[in-house]
Design an enzyme around this catalytic site. Structure first.
Site, PDB file in Angstrom:
ATOM      1  CB  ILE A 131      43.441  29.204  45.813  1.00 36.34           C
ATOM      2  CG1 ILE A 131      42.418  28.080  45.598  1.00 36.34           C
ATOM      3  CG2 ILE A 131      44.870  28.694  45.636  1.00 36.34           C
ATOM      4  CD1 ILE A 131      42.545  26.884  46.482  1.00 36.34           C
TER       5      ILE A 131
ATOM      6  CE  LYS B 102      35.082  30.954  38.168  1.00 37.78           C
ATOM      7  NZ  LYS B 102      36.115  30.503  37.220  1.00 37.78           N
TER       8      LYS B 102
ATOM      9  CE1 TYR C 195      35.367  34.154  39.985  1.00 38.12           C
ATOM     10  CE2 TYR C 195      34.308  33.117  41.866  1.00 38.12           C
ATOM     11  CZ  TYR C 195      35.365  33.206  40.986  1.00 38.12           C
ATOM     12  OH  TYR C 195      36.412  32.323  41.083  1.00 38.12           O
ATOM     13  CB  ALA C 196      28.158  33.041  42.575  1.00 36.18           C
TER      14      ALA C 196
END
Ligand code: NAD
Length: 255
Positions: free
Chosen positions: A190, A161, A157-158
């Protein structure tokens, strides 16, 4: 209205931040193309927008499939005649993504396919439309996790991104001269289904993260989509290649 008559494509527009953006952009006068892999929720979002008097269209799209992204741009132009804003919001954050030394290849493949290649494919077909009509705005969603390390790793994921940030810089330089602006937002944690469906349901995981946020709460979708609204509108006409963090201060926090 801040987006009057702008045609805005929002990927992952059915729920979470994408859903909030779809509704907000429509209220600000945009013609919204809600693109999502989940048809029922996407249609629901479009119905809500129409019930409020807004204008929206759902296009079923899996952003990891190039053909779907080509169809998405074509549908936006067929229905509304142009494409002003591409909001690349769709993303996945799977629970089985861990460390570089543990992840099987399949985890890398699925995360990069949606989070990075999905943006590549959407841009491939939307940006030429923007160039043709004399300008546009691309908003890419990365994450605070691309900017700092984490002892609870989600490396695919990191890395995906981080790739989004690098790609945005390349696009800003290539397409700025054609009046197509590209910017990236890095949200902090979030409270959307992406986190609340698994990570934040665990009190230990929640309590590990909350004290790191100087503003003392997790973010809400609106905290991010108001910045996206600014980037979609002509208010940000001279903003290009920016990496904007909306994270309650988490990436500023040393201790
Ligand atoms: P969410 O899971 O609530 O919504 C994501 C939406 O994307 C869903 O509607 C889902 O159906 C859609 N989607 C998933 N795969 C897709 C695909 N292949 N094609 C099309 N649509 C697809 O997530 P969210 O929290 O609103 O996340 C939005 C973006 O923000 C993502 O890119 C995410 O990585 C990023 N982000 C989220 C957080 C957070 O804490 N929630 C933090 C940083 C970045």
């Amino acid at each position: 209205m801040r987006l009057k008559d702008k045609v805005c494509v929002i990927t992952g527009g059915a729920s979470g931040m994408g859903g909030a953006a779809s509704r907000l952009f429509a209220r600000e006068g945009a013609k919204v193309v809600v693109a999502d892999v989940v048809e029922s929720k996407g249609q629901e979002t479009v119905s809500e927008i129409k019930a409020e008097g807004g204008n929206a269209l759902f296009v079923k799209t899996d952003v990891s499939r190039e053909a779907d992204c080509k169809h998405l741009a074509a549908e936006a132009v067929r229905e509304f005649g142009r494409l002003d804003v591409l909001y690349n919001n769709a993303g996945i954050f799977p629970a089985d993504d861990a460390s570089v030394i543990d992840n099987p290849e399949s985890v890398w493949d699925k995360v990069l396919a949606v989070n990075l290649k999905g943006i590549v494919f959407c841009c491939k077909y939307a940006v030429p439309e923007m160039i043709k009509q004399g300008g546009g705005s691309v908003i890419n969603i990365a994450s605070f996790t691309a900017l700092l390390g984490c002892t609870v790793p989600q490396d695919a994921y990191a890395a995906s991104k981080g790739g989004v940030i690098a790609l945005t810089k390349q696009m800003a330089v290539q397409f700025g001269p054609k009046k197509v602006r590209s910017n990236v937002i890095c949200p902090g944690p979030i409270e959307t289904p992406l986190l609340t469906q698994w990570l934040l349901t665990n009190p230990a995981e929640r309590n590990k993260r909350l004290p790191r946020i100087p503003l003392g709460r997790f973010g809400q979708p609106e905290d991010v989509v108001y910045l996206a609204l600014h980037l979609a509108s002509d208010e940000s006409a001279w903003t290009n290649g920016a990496v904007m963090v909306v994270d309650g201060g988490i990436t500023s926090n040393y201790f």
